[in-house]
Design an enzyme around this catalytic site. Structure first.
Site, PDB file in Angstrom:
ATOM      1  N   ARG A   6      20.452   9.514  -7.316  1.00  0.00           N
ATOM      2  CA  ARG A   6      20.944  10.774  -8.011  1.00  0.00           C
ATOM      3  C   ARG A   6      20.351  10.783  -9.343  1.00  0.00           C
ATOM      4  NH1 ARG A   6      25.236  10.371  -4.402  1.00  0.00           N
ATOM      5  NH2 ARG A   6      24.970  11.806  -2.527  1.00  0.00           N
TER       6      ARG A   6
ATOM      7  N   GLY B 157      33.930   4.836   0.176  1.00  0.00           N
ATOM      8  CA  GLY B 157      35.095   5.281   0.570  1.00  0.00           C
ATOM      9  C   GLY B 157      35.563   5.108   2.298  1.00  0.00           C
ATOM     10  N   GLU B 158      34.257   5.550   3.009  1.00  0.00           N
ATOM     11  CA  GLU B 158      34.348   5.330   4.526  1.00  0.00           C
ATOM     12  C   GLU B 158      34.139   4.019   4.784  1.00  0.00           C
ATOM     13  OE1 GLU B 158      34.448   9.117   2.985  1.00  0.00           O
ATOM     14  OE2 GLU B 158      32.591   8.044   2.794  1.00  0.00           O
TER      15      GLU B 158
ATOM     16  N   ASN C 121      37.330  11.194  -2.083  1.00  0.00           N
ATOM     17  CA  ASN C 121      38.265  11.318  -1.137  1.00  0.00           C
ATOM     18  C   ASN C 121      39.100   9.975  -0.531  1.00  0.00           C
ATOM     19  OD1 ASN C 121      35.406  10.922   0.106  1.00  0.00           O
ATOM     20  ND2 ASN C 121      36.696   9.778   1.524  1.00  0.00           N
TER      21      ASN C 121
ATOM     22  N   ASP D 182      38.450  14.736   3.854  1.00  0.00           N
ATOM     23  CA  ASP D 182      37.165  14.246   3.124  1.00  0.00           C
ATOM     24  C   ASP D 182      36.630  15.358   2.107  1.00  0.00           C
ATOM     25  OD1 ASP D 182      35.228  12.590   2.355  1.00  0.00           O
ATOM     26  OD2 ASP D 182      33.728  13.573   3.852  1.00  0.00           O
TER      27      ASP D 182
END
Length: 575
Positions: free
Chosen positions: A130, A192-193, A264, A306
């Site tokens: 990004r 995070g996942e 999340n 999420d």
């Protein structure tokens, strides 16, 4: 981390002789604090996160005369999510798969190309980037293999590497643009996942030496740890609690406070980590010198959807009780638009919020604290199947909103009328493997029956708190950031028809559009050289936008795919 991975940065052959060294003006603290209108030195244009250009040569009266000046193919597939960063005649563009390209901003002539090889076996969900940041005579960029690199801005030569995380043992990876504040380069990873406990790290901009680390999930005994399970089955939930800080923050220059969004929860199922779970789905006020937490506001407690709060609020002033106050405004993934107050010391307090898309989870919001109450039938739970709206991509995903001080409006790229059904499960935390508490292959996206649109743009009066105008896209989601200018123009991509568009920022009237070879996800930027204003945008569809396009083919008969392939486009007024 193996030594060869730390040093495996490859600098490709210089495409052409770079501009003279004297042509590169070092980027100082003063320049970042007050960027010249002719440059685009920061990801969102300024530290306040406005995504606003003070340039006004391009106006609502003449924007229809925009023509392409130059374009350049990156040769890279997948989603291009980085803006074109411009300092003088140097333009820098980061792309997926660890590339950075430098161009002559006036002509498009390639100057140099840097690439770090992506190691085999890396489990990153999104191999995107990004953006870069600038400071002194260096360009800083993060990589999916957890490295922060400093490059010579004039040549692309690698000057130093710093390890931010360990993708092999932590399953973390970097997609964020760094933020440079007072000689420190600050960045955090995604993941995070995969069970990553979120954090930021700050590095000395000159040497790459680690200055501080700030975790978003408190360890036992730290402030906020009482909002996580202290004993029993889930007492170690904090170790893999999510809260990754995977988007760049904003900075209050006057009061020297950083505001950073927190993502999340991990896993998604909140019943696997009972409690409010600070500081998930929050904004943190941080001391840039130490990383210490000054204050926070949590958008929703025990995140189970999420609905990451990863985007830092836009720093603005707005009218409250007839007086101008320092505040922040943010369209959050949970579908509410928040007005937050901030004082000189960084203390954050709730002012108000308004729904901007349908939310089937919140039954009410406390008018004093902003704390929501929940419809438990729409709260995912282990061993149960639940449906909620908006889906995990939220009312607005990561793309940037924009604030125009002349119109007094905030412009929000939004998505409505979409929901998600999932079944909560328990998944082991294994490095490199998905562990979000839901089967990634069984995320059931749905749309409301009879929906008339999903994507669009909303313009909100910052003082009035009212919706002023709305643009709807009947057959597209909106995955694009927004740029607004002093000329009264709003620029946006984000749609599956590959168009780059210009609107009247006051009324929302479409004034101009141009088809690019692929869809646009990256934020537009604007700059000027020798008095001529340019608008730049990077085209290149992929990642979540492409995945959802395939789902919409099944759900609504939309085209199955949008062409991939990155390219940089620069526009200016024709004669």
């Amino acid at each position: 981390m193996k030594l060869q991975l730390i040093t495996a940065a490859l600098v490709a052959t210089i495409a052409s002789a770079p501009l003279a060294a004297a042509d590169y003006k070092p980027v100082t603290d003063a320049r970042l604090a007050n960027p010249e209108p002719e440059n685009w030195l920061l990801t969102k244009g300024n530290y306040a996160g406005w995504s606003y250009s003070p340039l006004e040569q391009i106006t609502t009266a003449n924007v229809a005369k925009l023509r392409p000046v130059w374009s350049a193919a990156t040769g890279v597939l997948s989603g291009h999510e980085a803006p074109a960063i411009v300092n003088g005649e140097y333009m820098f563009v980061a792309t997926p798969h660890n590339h950075v390209f430098a161009y002559n901003a006036r002509t498009g002539k390639p100057l140099w190309h840097f690439q770090r090889e992506v190691p085999e076996g890396i489990g990153a969900l999104h191999r995107t980037n990004r953006g870069v940041s600038l400071y002194g005579d260096k360009v800083y960029v993060g990589s999916v293999d957890c490295m922060l690199s400093a490059l010579d801005a004039k040549t692309g030569k690698l000057l130093w590497d710093a390890q931010v995380c360990d993708w092999e043992t932590e399953s973390a990876y970097i997609t964020s643009a760094p933020l440079v504040v007072k000689g420190k380069v600050i960045i955090g990873p995604s993941g995070g996942e995969f069970g990553v406990r979120g954090f930021l790290k700050a590095f000395d901009a000159e040497t790459g030496k680690l200055a501080w680390t700030r975790y978003s999930v408190p360890a036992p005994g730290e402030k906020g740890s009482d909002t996580w399970p202290q004993d029993g089955k889930w007492k170690d939930a904090w170790k893999h609690g999510g809260g990754t800080m995977w988007m760049p923050g904003n900075y209050d220059v006057k009061n020297e406070v950083i505001y950073w969004g927190v993502g999340n929860g991990g896993p998604w199922m909140g019943d696997q980590r009972p409690g409010d779970n600070l500081y998930l789905a929050s904004v943190l006020a941080l001391d840039p010198a130490t990383g210490d937490i000054i204050s926070h506001f949590q958008y929703h407690w025990n995140d189970s959807w999420d609905w990451a709060g990863m985007n830092a609020p836009t720093l603005v002033e707005y009218t409250k009780n007839g007086k101008k106050v320092s505040g922040m405004i943010s369209a959050q993934r949970n579908g509410r638009l928040y007005w937050l107050d901030r004082d000189a010391k960084g203390k954050i307090t709730y002012n108000k919020s308004e729904p901007y898309v349908t939310n089937t989870v919140f039954t009410s919001v406390d008018p004093k604290t902003g704390r929501p109450t929940y419809n438990m039938d729409a709260k995912p739970h282990t061993g149960e199947t639940h449906t909620y709206c908006p889906s995990l991509w939220g009312g607005k995903d990561w793309p940037y909103e924009a604030y125009n001080p002349k119109t007094g409006m905030l412009y929000v790229p939004y998505n409505d009328n979409h929901c998600l059904t999932l079944t909560g499960i328990i998944q082991p935390i294994i490095p490199g493997q998905w562990s979000a508490g839901a089967d990634i292959n069984k995320l059931d996206l749905s749309v409301k029956e009879g929906f008339d649109h999903i994507g669009g743009i909303q313009a909100w009066g910052v003082d009035s708190g009212k919706l002023v105008w709305r643009e709807k896209y009947p057959k597209s989601w909106n995955f694009g950031s927004i740029l607004t200018t002093a000329g009264g123009v709003l620029f946006a991509g984000g749609t599956n028809d590959r168009m780059f568009r210009a609107y009247d920022a006051q009324t929302g009237k479409l004034l101009w559009e141009f088809p690019t070879p692929s869809g646009i996800i990256s934020p537009p930027s604007s700059f000027s050289i020798d008095g001529k204003q340019y608008v730049a945008v990077v085209s290149g569809w992929g990642v979540d936008a492409q995945w959802i396009q395939g789902k919409m083919h099944t759900l609504a008969g939309w085209d199955e795919k949008v062409p991939e392939g990155g390219s940089v486009w620069v526009f200016a007024l024709g004669d």
